[in-house]
Design an enzyme around this catalytic site. Sequence first.
Site, PDB file in Angstrom:
ATOM      1  N   LEU A 159       1.436   1.142   7.235  1.00  0.00           N
ATOM      2  CA  LEU A 159       2.136   1.092   5.871  1.00  0.00           C
ATOM      3  C   LEU A 159       0.868   0.747   4.443  1.00  0.00           C
ATOM      4  O   LEU A 159       1.019   1.360   3.862  1.00  0.00           O
ATOM      5  CB  LEU A 159       3.241   0.310   5.891  1.00  0.00           C
ATOM      6  CG  LEU A 159       4.266   0.717   4.700  1.00  0.00           C
ATOM      7  CD1 LEU A 159       4.561   2.225   4.798  1.00  0.00           C
ATOM      8  CD2 LEU A 159       5.485  -0.069   4.489  1.00  0.00           C
ATOM      9  N   VAL A 162      -0.863   3.706   3.687  1.00  0.00           N
ATOM     10  CA  VAL A 162      -0.254   4.554   2.713  1.00  0.00           C
ATOM     11  C   VAL A 162       0.117   3.890   1.173  1.00  0.00           C
ATOM     12  O   VAL A 162      -0.092   4.564   0.180  1.00  0.00           O
ATOM     13  CB  VAL A 162       1.255   4.805   3.118  1.00  0.00           C
ATOM     14  CG1 VAL A 162       1.894   5.818   2.286  1.00  0.00           C
ATOM     15  CG2 VAL A 162       1.008   5.395   4.688  1.00  0.00           C
ATOM     16  N   GLU A 163       0.268   2.579   1.194  1.00  0.00           N
ATOM     17  CA  GLU A 163       0.461   1.977   0.031  1.00  0.00           C
ATOM     18  C   GLU A 163      -0.682   1.495  -0.801  1.00  0.00           C
ATOM     19  O   GLU A 163      -0.748   2.050  -2.147  1.00  0.00           O
ATOM     20  CB  GLU A 163       1.150   0.558   0.203  1.00  0.00           C
ATOM     21  CG  GLU A 163       2.831   0.687   0.701  1.00  0.00           C
ATOM     22  CD  GLU A 163       3.618   1.112  -0.526  1.00  0.00           C
ATOM     23  OE1 GLU A 163       3.160   0.933  -1.518  1.00  0.00           O
ATOM     24  OE2 GLU A 163       4.895   1.369  -0.189  1.00  0.00           O
ATOM     25  N   SER A 164      -1.763   1.333  -0.400  1.00  0.00           N
ATOM     26  CA  SER A 164      -3.034   0.784  -0.957  1.00  0.00           C
ATOM     27  C   SER A 164      -4.230   1.090  -0.623  1.00  0.00           C
ATOM     28  O   SER A 164      -5.445   0.538  -0.914  1.00  0.00           O
ATOM     29  CB  SER A 164      -2.864  -0.852  -1.485  1.00  0.00           C
ATOM     30  OG  SER A 164      -2.993  -1.420  -0.155  1.00  0.00           O
ATOM     31  N   TYR A 268       5.866  10.389   1.380  1.00  0.00           N
ATOM     32  CA  TYR A 268       5.744   8.862   1.867  1.00  0.00           C
ATOM     33  C   TYR A 268       5.704   8.860   3.318  1.00  0.00           C
ATOM     34  O   TYR A 268       5.047   8.425   4.024  1.00  0.00           O
ATOM     35  CB  TYR A 268       6.348   8.020   0.935  1.00  0.00           C
ATOM     36  CG  TYR A 268       6.089   6.534   1.171  1.00  0.00           C
ATOM     37  CD1 TYR A 268       5.384   5.884   0.575  1.00  0.00           C
ATOM     38  CD2 TYR A 268       7.113   5.631   2.016  1.00  0.00           C
ATOM     39  CE1 TYR A 268       5.150   4.374   0.774  1.00  0.00           C
ATOM     40  CE2 TYR A 268       6.980   4.488   2.039  1.00  0.00           C
ATOM     41  CZ  TYR A 268       5.991   3.865   1.505  1.00  0.00           C
ATOM     42  OH  TYR A 268       5.814   2.365   1.793  1.00  0.00           O
TER      43      TYR A 268
END
Length: 556
Positions: A159, A162-164, A268
Site C-alpha cells: 500500500l 500506491v500512497e507515497s 486506487y
Amino acid sequence: MRSHTLLSLVLIGTLSACNATTQSDEQASQLEQEHQIAEQIVVSCGQSKKQAEDHFDCESAESGTIPITHPVEPIEVAVEVPEEIAVAAAEIEIKDVWQRVRSQLKFEFEDNKRIAAQRNWYLKHPSYMKRVALRAKPFLHLIVEKMEQQNMPLELVLLPIVESAFDPFAYSHGRAAGMWQFIPSTGQRFGMKQTWWYDGRRDVMASTQGAIDYLNYLVKMFDGNWLHALAAYNSGEGRVQRSIRKNKRMGKNTDFWNLDLPRETRAYVPKLLALADILNNSDQYSFEWPEINNIPLTQEVSIGSQIDLALGAEMAGLTVKELHALNPGYNRWATDPNGPYKLLLPIDKVEKFSTELAKTDSSQRLNWVRHKVKSGDSLLQLANKYHTNTDIISKVNELKSNLIIAGNYLIIPVALKSLDSYSLSQEQRLAKTQSKKSGAYKLNHTVKSGDTFWDISREYKVNLRQLAKWNGMAPADMLRPGKTLVVWVDNVSKGQSEDAVMRTLTYTVRNGDSLARIAGKFNVKISDLQKWNQAKLTKYLQPGQKLKIFVDVTRT
C-alpha cells in the site's frame, strides 16, 4: 564472519505530493482535483518531458498519482550485519523479503481491464519500482514483521507504493503526510502524535501501526470486505457506505467494481491488486522485482529522554542527515521533549549508540544557553531566535505567564550545531523548498491575521496551488500570523534588476501623500504603484488607505 550490505537512505529535498488519505466529502472532491492535476502534469510531460522532469516525476504522473516533486538524493550507508543475524539469515529459506511477502498473499480477485491498465503501467516502468525499493529498503523488514505479528494480509505491505512510493516525507495537496498518507485528524484518531517537535504521520513505525489500526477498523466496518476497506482508506468510509447504500436501493451489485466512487479511488484499489499480481507472477511477466535481503537492517532503540539529533548521530557514528532520514517524524533539531523516546538506527550502530547513551546523563543530551532578558524581549522573539517554542521556554523556566522581566535570566535549549547541519529538519526542508527558483523575482510576504492562501494568491496574481507549493504547504493549511511566505513573480519594476533583493510591504497613506511622493520615497515608479494597486486606487488617495509596494532593499 560479518556480512556487509548497503543501506540506502533516500533523502527528500522538498516536500512531495502523492495520493491523499481522505475521510470526508470535501476531501473526496479534493481527490478529483488531484487527479486533474496529475493529468495536467502528464500533458506537460508529453509536451516537454526533459523540462517537466526538472519539477515532476513523469512516470508517477502517468500512473494517475500526483508525483513526488523533489530531487532524490540517495546516500549509501555501509551496514555490517552482526554475525548472529547473518548466520540465522543463512538458514532462512526465503532470502528476499519481497518473496516473503509473495508467499503470504491472500487476496482473491478476477483480472479485469482496470487492473490490467495499472499492471501495464508498472510493467512498462521498471525504473519506478527500483526507486520505490530504494526508499523501502531501510524499513521493509520491520513493516513486514509488524504486519505478520498482527495477522494482516501482506498485500497491505504494497500500500505505501500506491500512497507515497515509500516516501516518508511525502505531503499531498490534501494535507496528507508520510509513507501511509494520513491527514492530521485521522492521524490523531489513530495514535499519531503531532506537535511542533514531532509528527507521527511521518514516523515510519508509528504510522505503520496507525495504518494497521485504521485498516482493521475499516475491514470490520465493511464486514471483512478488504476492497471496500481499501476504497474507504482512500476516499473515506462515509463515501463508500453511501455508494453501497445507493446500489442496494437500485438493486445493483455492491462489490467494489460496481460502486460509484471518485475517479482516483476507482484506480486506487486496482493499483494495489496490480502490484500484488506482478509480485506473485513476476516470472510470468518477466518483471525483475528489485530484491531486498530478508534480514533486519534497522532497529528501534529506546532513548529515555529528549536528545539533540546531532549528538545522537555522533553517538551512533552517523551523519545528522542519515539519522534524520531514518527518523523522519522529528521536525526539528532534537526529539520531542515529551516523547516518543525512540530512534531507528542501522542495526550495526545499535550497540555503539547504546553504550555512548548510557555514559551520557540526560542533562547533557541538549545544549543550553543562559539568556539575560533585555528590554523589548518577548517569549515569541526568544523562541524564534533560539529555534524553539514558547511552551518549552515557559516549561523549563516554570513561568506562570508570558510576561518576562528585563534583567532576569532564562534557560533555553538550543541546537548543538548550526541549523544547516539538520538538513532534513522541517525548517531546513522548508528553506530549500522556498529557495527553489520559480520566477524572476522572489518576494517575501509576512502573514497577517486573517490571511489565507486564496487572499494572498489574489493579491499577487499568482496561482493558489503554486503559492502553497513554493512554501511546502497545502492550499487548505492554516497560516500563522508572522510566518514568512515566498512569492515568485516574473514582473516588478523595470528599474529593478534581476539581482534585486525584493521585499513586499504594505504602506499606510498619510495626510499630504501623493503617488509621486510615495514613489520617490521608495525609489519606484508611479506607473508601478498604479499597476500594483489597480483595484485600490481611486482619483484621490485617502489617509489610512493601504498600498502594496515591491521594494528592492539594495536600492532603497
